[in-house]
Design an enzyme around this catalytic site. Sequence first.
Site, mmCIF file in Angstrom:
data_model
loop_
_atom_site.group_PDB
_atom_site.id
_atom_site.type_symbol
_atom_site.label_atom_id
_atom_site.label_comp_id
_atom_site.label_asym_id
_atom_site.label_seq_id
_atom_site.Cartn_x
_atom_site.Cartn_y
_atom_site.Cartn_z
ATOM 1 N N LYS A 22 0.941 -1.094 -0.079
ATOM 2 C CA LYS A 22 -0.022 0.023 0.125
ATOM 3 C C LYS A 22 1.016 1.350 -0.089
ATOM 4 O O LYS A 22 1.797 1.375 0.777
ATOM 5 C CB LYS A 22 -0.895 0.050 1.165
ATOM 6 C CG LYS A 22 -1.912 1.329 1.400
ATOM 7 C CD LYS A 22 -1.521 2.380 1.484
ATOM 8 C CE LYS A 22 -2.509 3.396 1.604
ATOM 9 N NZ LYS A 22 -2.018 4.601 2.486
ATOM 10 N N GLY A 78 -4.510 11.087 -1.016
ATOM 11 C CA GLY A 78 -5.100 12.280 -0.083
ATOM 12 C C GLY A 78 -4.874 13.723 -0.390
ATOM 13 O O GLY A 78 -5.633 14.651 -0.616
ATOM 14 N N ASP A 130 -6.132 2.090 2.983
ATOM 15 C CA ASP A 130 -5.463 0.840 4.042
ATOM 16 C C ASP A 130 -6.324 -0.140 4.149
ATOM 17 O O ASP A 130 -6.050 -1.506 4.073
ATOM 18 C CB ASP A 130 -5.162 1.408 5.398
ATOM 19 C CG ASP A 130 -4.109 2.611 5.321
ATOM 20 O OD1 ASP A 130 -3.072 2.657 4.503
ATOM 21 O OD2 ASP A 130 -4.113 3.583 6.227
ATOM 22 N N LYS A 179 -4.644 3.519 10.097
ATOM 23 C CA LYS A 179 -3.752 2.685 9.644
ATOM 24 C C LYS A 179 -3.440 1.411 10.495
ATOM 25 O O LYS A 179 -3.135 0.231 10.207
ATOM 26 C CB LYS A 179 -2.348 3.305 9.064
ATOM 27 C CG LYS A 179 -1.401 2.685 8.244
ATOM 28 C CD LYS A 179 -0.174 3.406 8.104
ATOM 29 C CE LYS A 179 -0.439 5.069 7.235
ATOM 30 N NZ LYS A 179 -1.250 4.479 5.985
#
Length: 253
Positions: free
Chosen positions: A7, A41, A157, A212
């Site tokens: 990720k 983001g 996540d 996370k």
Amino acid sequence: MTKWVIKLGGAVLNCEDAAAALFKVMSEQKDAQFIIVHGGGSLVDTWLQDAGFVSSKHEGLRISPREQMPYIVGALAGCANKQLMAQAIASKMIPIGISLFEAGITSTQKLKALGLVGTCSEGCINLVPTLLEKNMLPIISSIGFDSDGTWYNVNADEAAAAIAKSLDAELIFMTDVEAVLDANKQPLHQLDALQISELINSGVIQGGMQVKVETSLLAAQHLRRGVYISSWQKPENLNALLNQEHVGTKIVP
């Protein structure tokens, strides 16, 4: 051959050549298969601001009203995804950009208060194994769909954890910090459920890092093995993790 779900935090797109350095490390691995799941983001923030929207979050999750979704989808499934594809192509890899739907994940609305923020559940189609068989690199945006075709903004996540579970793959969260930090801003080598609960209750871990860490713990429990949180700012960290060395923070079940 070991499968690795990696990720990548969207901030990697803001650092020149960072993604290219990570893809170079991946391209040199002959006994591993990789699946990239990414957010974006900061890019979403920029797009929403340019469009005149106010962006807000709740406990680390972006509130995603319906009217903002075209910009969120465009930033994540469009621009961010293709930026990563470009870097992978330059590293002589064969990337295929897809959404969560093609990766075997179906989404539904998480909470009405969050707007079109989605959950992850097993879907009816998964192209990832076929892509891996053909030596391609799946690059998966965190945009999901439900059975009616409604699109959702899914926390990347959570998406990475769901995909790792579906593939029984190893999981690495590569973020913009070296590790999870304690109250004195010192890196934590390893965390279990009790320690995570204490750090969250005391306010040491909060916001995006809370999401996370909690997601990492759930993934570790489902996979029944450790999950790593490390930094994309040091490509050598990825190389070390692939070689079974301990860097960053290991979240254990």
